[in-house]
Design an enzyme around this catalytic site. Structure first.
Site, PDB file in Angstrom:
ATOM      1  N   SER A 140       0.936  -1.327   0.109  1.00 45.94           N
ATOM      2  CA  SER A 140      -0.157   0.106  -0.007  1.00 45.94           C
ATOM      3  C   SER A 140       0.900   1.403   0.105  1.00 45.94           C
ATOM      4  CB  SER A 140      -0.932  -0.021   1.116  1.00 45.94           C
ATOM      5  OG  SER A 140      -1.921   0.931   1.250  1.00 45.94           O
ATOM      6  N   ASP A 168       0.169  -4.407  -3.827  1.00 42.51           N
ATOM      7  CA  ASP A 168      -0.962  -3.417  -4.335  1.00 42.51           C
ATOM      8  C   ASP A 168      -0.715  -1.973  -3.764  1.00 42.51           C
ATOM      9  OD1 ASP A 168      -3.443  -3.537  -5.544  1.00 42.51           O
ATOM     10  OD2 ASP A 168      -4.433  -3.163  -3.480  1.00 42.51           O
ATOM     11  N   HIS A 232      -7.210  -5.592  -0.512  1.00 43.48           N
ATOM     12  CA  HIS A 232      -6.117  -4.560  -0.518  1.00 43.48           C
ATOM     13  C   HIS A 232      -4.919  -5.666   0.229  1.00 43.48           C
ATOM     14  CE1 HIS A 232      -3.604  -1.192  -1.024  1.00 43.48           C
ATOM     15  NE2 HIS A 232      -3.815  -0.635   0.390  1.00 43.48           N
TER      16      HIS A 232
END
Length: 303
Positions: A140, A168, A232
């Site tokens: 992230s 991600d 996610h």
């Protein structure tokens, strides 16, 4: 004021250092490392050193990173450094305020990237760690941090990191940005990206290889209500399983989609994970995936 501070003091960034001798890890700061006797007589020239970098409202002690650390240590006698920038990631803010702090956390990513670049320079120059043994793995906002670390590190003229794995990479605030302001394929010799959520992540190609797992959104087994967050964070779990099991997830070139994985050869498909860069093919890959751990799509096939 009522707004979250998400204050980042670079000197106070800590990290968890884990080895086979100390699997639970030692909590350290860079200052302690510089002044300590920790590595006095250790020869680290043969050690691989992966850096793990958490994302927004998370921390190095989050179960997903602990699991990945364990998988890495089971596989290899290495030294895992899990960066803890929880204050700057708004993890310590009051529950409802955490999310409002996102723009502040985004602002903090560059400073954490610089910290990691400085840290790796110390490891190389003072502790004789080899550049070729360093790898950055970020999720992230942590993936964006890895990109900034890669850019900063190149300023030292010591070379490039061999590999960055972006799990991600955060989309909000980065989707429309160009290379200097987001993770990019030039940040390391090989940049591997796993896409698992189109809203919290991004569908844009960013790396040397981009794996679109289940088309890069809505991961199987993630329920509707917490779907986005679940999809996610699935990127972290997928990589952990790929560390535990060789060739667990095989990517099929987007141009060949929907070719079944069973038809894959080493020359056209790529296994997600630590050995991806051993495969000749670059570009974008489609990765079908199972709904439950270990998620593997290879039915025991190793290419």
């Amino acid at each position: 004021g009522i707004l979250p501070e998400c204050k980042l003091v670079p000197e106070e960034i800590s990290f968890v250092l884990s080895t086979r001798e100390n699997r639970d890890g030692v909590y350290l700061t860079l200052q302690k490392l510089k002044n300590g006797k920790m590595f006095k007589n250790s020869d680290l020239s043969s050690k691989k050193v992966p850096f793990l970098i958490h994302g927004f409202i998370s921390s190095a002690t989050n179960k997903n990173y602990a699991d990945m650390t364990r998988a890495l240590l089971d596989k290899d006698d290495i030294m895992v450094i899990s960066i803890d920038w929880r204050d700057g990631a708004c993890s310590n803010e009051f529950a409802l305020l955490k999310f409002i702090g996102y723009p502040k956390a985004v602002e903090n990513t560059r400073a954490v990237g610089k910290y990691i670049a400085d840290f790796s320079k110390i490891l190389i120059q003072k502790y004789k760690v080899l550049l070729e043994n360093i790898r950055l793995i970020g999720h992230s906002l942590g993936a964006q941090i890895a990109g900034f670390a890669g850019k900063e590190f190149q300023r030292f003229k010591l070379g490039k990191y061999p590999e960055i794995i972006g799990l991600d990479p955060a989309g909000p605030s980065f989707k429309k940005k160009d290379c200097p302001e987001r993770i990019c394929e030039t940040d390391a010799h090989y940049v591997q990206i796993l896409h698992t959520s189109s809203n919290l992540g991004t569908e844009r190609t960013l790396g040397t290889v981009d794996f679109y797992i289940n088309d890069g959104s809505n991961q199987p087994g993630c329920t509707y209500i917490i779907g986005e967050t679940c999809s996610h964070t699935r990127a972290v779990k997928y990589l952990t399983e790929c560390i535990r099991r060789e060739c667990c997830l095989i990517g099929v070139p987007q141009s060949k989609n929907p070719q079944p994985v069973s038809k894959c050869t080493r020359n056209e498909c790529v296994c997600v994970g630590l050995n991806a860069k051993e495969y000749p093919k670059k570009g974008s890959f489609y990765v079908p995936v199972e709904a439950k751990a270990p998620f593997c799509n290879n039915n025991g096939k190793i290419i």
